[in-house]
Each structure stands twice: as C-alpha cells, then as structure tokens.
Scaffold this motif. Structure first.
Motif, PDB file in Angstrom:
ATOM      1  N   MET A   1     -16.705  27.853  -6.588  1.00  0.00           N
ATOM      2  CA  MET A   1     -17.804  27.019  -7.071  1.00  0.00           C
ATOM      3  C   MET A   1     -18.355  27.613  -8.368  1.00  0.00           C
ATOM      4  N   LYS A   2     -18.642  26.741  -9.319  1.00  0.00           N
ATOM      5  CA  LYS A   2     -19.171  27.160 -10.604  1.00  0.00           C
ATOM      6  C   LYS A   2     -20.705  27.209 -10.594  1.00  0.00           C
ATOM      7  N   ILE A   3     -21.238  28.028 -11.480  1.00  0.00           N
ATOM      8  CA  ILE A   3     -22.701  28.097 -11.642  1.00  0.00           C
ATOM      9  C   ILE A   3     -23.259  26.722 -11.995  1.00  0.00           C
ATOM     10  N   LYS A   4     -22.520  25.969 -12.789  1.00  0.00           N
ATOM     11  CA  LYS A   4     -23.022  24.659 -13.239  1.00  0.00           C
ATOM     12  C   LYS A   4     -23.262  23.691 -12.082  1.00  0.00           C
ATOM     13  N   GLU A   5     -22.603  23.893 -10.956  1.00  0.00           N
ATOM     14  CA  GLU A   5     -22.807  23.010  -9.804  1.00  0.00           C
ATOM     15  C   GLU A   5     -24.198  23.199  -9.201  1.00  0.00           C
ATOM     16  N   VAL A   6     -24.658  24.434  -9.161  1.00  0.00           N
ATOM     17  CA  VAL A   6     -26.018  24.708  -8.674  1.00  0.00           C
ATOM     18  C   VAL A   6     -27.042  24.150  -9.654  1.00  0.00           C
ATOM     19  N   ILE A   7     -26.797  24.374 -10.941  1.00  0.00           N
ATOM     20  CA  ILE A   7     -27.723  23.889 -11.967  1.00  0.00           C
ATOM     21  C   ILE A   7     -27.785  22.360 -11.956  1.00  0.00           C
ATOM     22  N   LYS A   8     -26.641  21.707 -11.803  1.00  0.00           N
ATOM     23  CA  LYS A   8     -26.633  20.237 -11.737  1.00  0.00           C
ATOM     24  C   LYS A   8     -27.447  19.749 -10.546  1.00  0.00           C
ATOM     25  N   PHE A   9     -27.298  20.399  -9.404  1.00  0.00           N
ATOM     26  CA  PHE A   9     -28.063  20.031  -8.214  1.00  0.00           C
ATOM     27  C   PHE A   9     -29.561  20.156  -8.477  1.00  0.00           C
ATOM     28  N   LEU A  10     -29.981  21.256  -9.104  1.00  0.00           N
ATOM     29  CA  LEU A  10     -31.406  21.485  -9.374  1.00  0.00           C
ATOM     30  C   LEU A  10     -31.946  20.518 -10.422  1.00  0.00           C
ATOM     31  N   GLU A  11     -31.134  20.236 -11.445  1.00  0.00           N
ATOM     32  CA  GLU A  11     -31.584  19.310 -12.486  1.00  0.00           C
ATOM     33  C   GLU A  11     -31.718  17.883 -11.952  1.00  0.00           C
ATOM     34  N   ASP A  12     -30.859  17.531 -10.997  1.00  0.00           N
ATOM     35  CA  ASP A  12     -30.979  16.200 -10.385  1.00  0.00           C
ATOM     36  C   ASP A  12     -32.260  16.085  -9.561  1.00  0.00           C
ATOM     37  N   LYS A  13     -32.628  17.174  -8.893  1.00  0.00           N
ATOM     38  CA  LYS A  13     -33.807  17.159  -8.023  1.00  0.00           C
ATOM     39  C   LYS A  13     -35.102  17.368  -8.799  1.00  0.00           C
ATOM     40  N   PHE A  14     -35.051  18.222  -9.834  1.00  0.00           N
ATOM     41  CA  PHE A  14     -36.238  18.525 -10.644  1.00  0.00           C
ATOM     42  C   PHE A  14     -35.886  18.289 -12.116  1.00  0.00           C
ATOM     43  N   PRO A  15     -35.837  17.036 -12.548  1.00  0.00           N
ATOM     44  CA  PRO A  15     -35.317  16.697 -13.883  1.00  0.00           C
ATOM     45  C   PRO A  15     -36.009  17.436 -15.029  1.00  0.00           C
TER      46      PRO A  15
END
Length: 255
Positions: free
Chosen positions: A1-15
């Motif tokens: 799993m890439k770091i960007k997957e966690v960041i994408k999840f967080l950005e979707d939840k807290f834009p």
C-alpha cells in the motif's frame, strides 16, 4: 500500500478546500508514492514526534498543525527548524497536515470536541460563514463551575480559566477547538450560556464575560483529543501499525 492511499482517504473525508486561505494543510514533506510502513499521529511536529516515528518505523506523520506555514527561502541545517527537515528527509518520512479543514469538516476537531463533552443536538454556531467551524450543543443543567470541572476532566487538562459568573446555570454550549475567540460574538448572538475555546485575550474575556461564561482549557487540551479519533479512524480502515504522540516534555507549566 502506498502513502498516497492514506492521504486520499483523509482528503476525501476532510477536504482540503475547507481550509482557510491563510492555511497550509496538505503534504508538507515527502513522497506519496513510497510504500507505507507505519503511521505516527501528532498534534504538532515536535522533535519528540519525529524521534518516536523513527523508533517505531513510521514513514508517515500526520499532524494537525502544519509544520510549514511560510515560504522557506533557504535551508540552513544549523537552524533547529531546518534540522527537522533534514531528519525527515534522511529517514524518508512524509509529513501530511490537516488543520482548518479538519477543524471545519464533519466528524473533525469540533464535532469530536462536542462528542468528548457529551453535547446533544449539535449544530453549527457560525452559520454566516460559508464553511462553519464552531459548534453549539446542549448539556445537562449545571452551574458554570460544575461544567468547568467536567470540561477539565474530559479534556484531561491540568487547569483551565473560567471567566464570568461561576454560579450561572449552563445548558447551551458553544465551542471551538484551538483559538476560537472570534466566535464569542456568535455565541452571544445565539444566546449560548458558555463558550469553550482557547487563547482568549484577557480584556476580550472581561469585556464579554457579563454576557457569556468563557472557559479556556488551553490550545493543546482543546485539540489533542483529535489524534485519538484519527487513530481509531485509520485503524478501522488500514492494516498497518498506528502510533500517537502526546508530548512527555511539558511546554506549559502549572505551578
């Protein structure tokens, strides 16, 4: 799993588009294409948080307060601030910040603050704003001193400041994690009995305390609860080790 997957999840939840114009939430340092190892969550990017990340093989640090606010014109590695950058890069650690977007977003700092204080019927306080940040809700009837003691217990803070009538009956509560004194007038207009926020200036508090009780638990205590909420959120969605960092070294002393 890439770091960007966690960041994408967080950005979707807290834009990130919820952040204030002056803010600098988002990726601060690092390479989001790197494979994720472990995650460190911290309110601030302290030396202690970085050392803890290294010790626990974390290559992603998620902070509430952005490490980089102003443009960096030079990187002098003899400077304490820049030494952090050097240490992060040498240890291949990425840093991602969520600040005012996390304050504002549904389920973020202020919703969690209301949850910690067990408020009911929570709604927006500053409804004139495009992206309301502060919240209001209701607690059981009690006097201001009793409610302040409850706040102190729930936030696990060593002390707090109460401005106003400590015998006033509290029912309707306004709150804003961090520096939220700008919302005192909104709380008065909405006929709140008390506002819980931090970094309130003395004269500002005195001038308004005839109209509303003000409880100031300190900036750290009013926001640090969010790192445990994020820990739980990420633990439920990602199969990796997640650590939290609460400073062992005191930066504010109660004597």
């Amino acid at each position: 799993m890439k770091i960007k997957e966690v960041i994408k999840f967080l950005e979707d939840k807290f834009p990130l588009d919820l952040q204030e114009e002056w803010d600098n939430s988002g990726l601060q340092i690092g390479n989001v294409e790197n494979d994720l190892k472990n995650i460190m969550i911290s309110l601030d990017l302290t030396d202690e948080a970085i050392e803890s990340a290294i010790e626990n093989s974390c290559n992603l640090i998620i902070n509430h307060h952005p490490f980089i606010f102003s443009p960096i014109k030079s990187i002098d590695l003899s400077d304490a601030y820049n030494k952090k950058i050097e240490k992060l890069i040498k240890n291949d650690i990425s840093v991602f910040a969520m600040h005012t977007n996390l304050d504002t977003a549904k389920g973020g700092v202020n919703d969690n603050f209301a949850k910690v204080l067990e408020l009911e019927r929570v709604e927006f306080l500053d409804t004139k704003n495009d992206h309301p940040m502060a919240r209001l809700g209701y607690t059981k009837e009690q006097n201001a001193k009793e409610f302040a003691e409850f706040v102190k217990e729930k936030l696990a803070c060593k002390g707090l400041i109460l401005y106003g009538d400590k015998e006033k009956i509290i029912k309707k509560v306004a709150l804003c994690g961090g520096a939220g004194s700008d919302f005192i007038k909104d709380a008065i207009e909405k006929k709140c009995d008390v506002i819980v926020t931090s970094d309130v200036k003395y004269h500002e508090a005195i001038d308004n305390s005839k109209d509303i009780v003000i409880i100031d638990p300190g900036h750290f205590a009013s926001e640090n609860h969010i790192i445990y909420m994020l820990e739980k959120l990420l633990d439920n969605h990602f199969a990796t080790r997640i650590y939290t960092n609460t400073p062992k070294k005191a930066y504010r002393f109660f004597i």
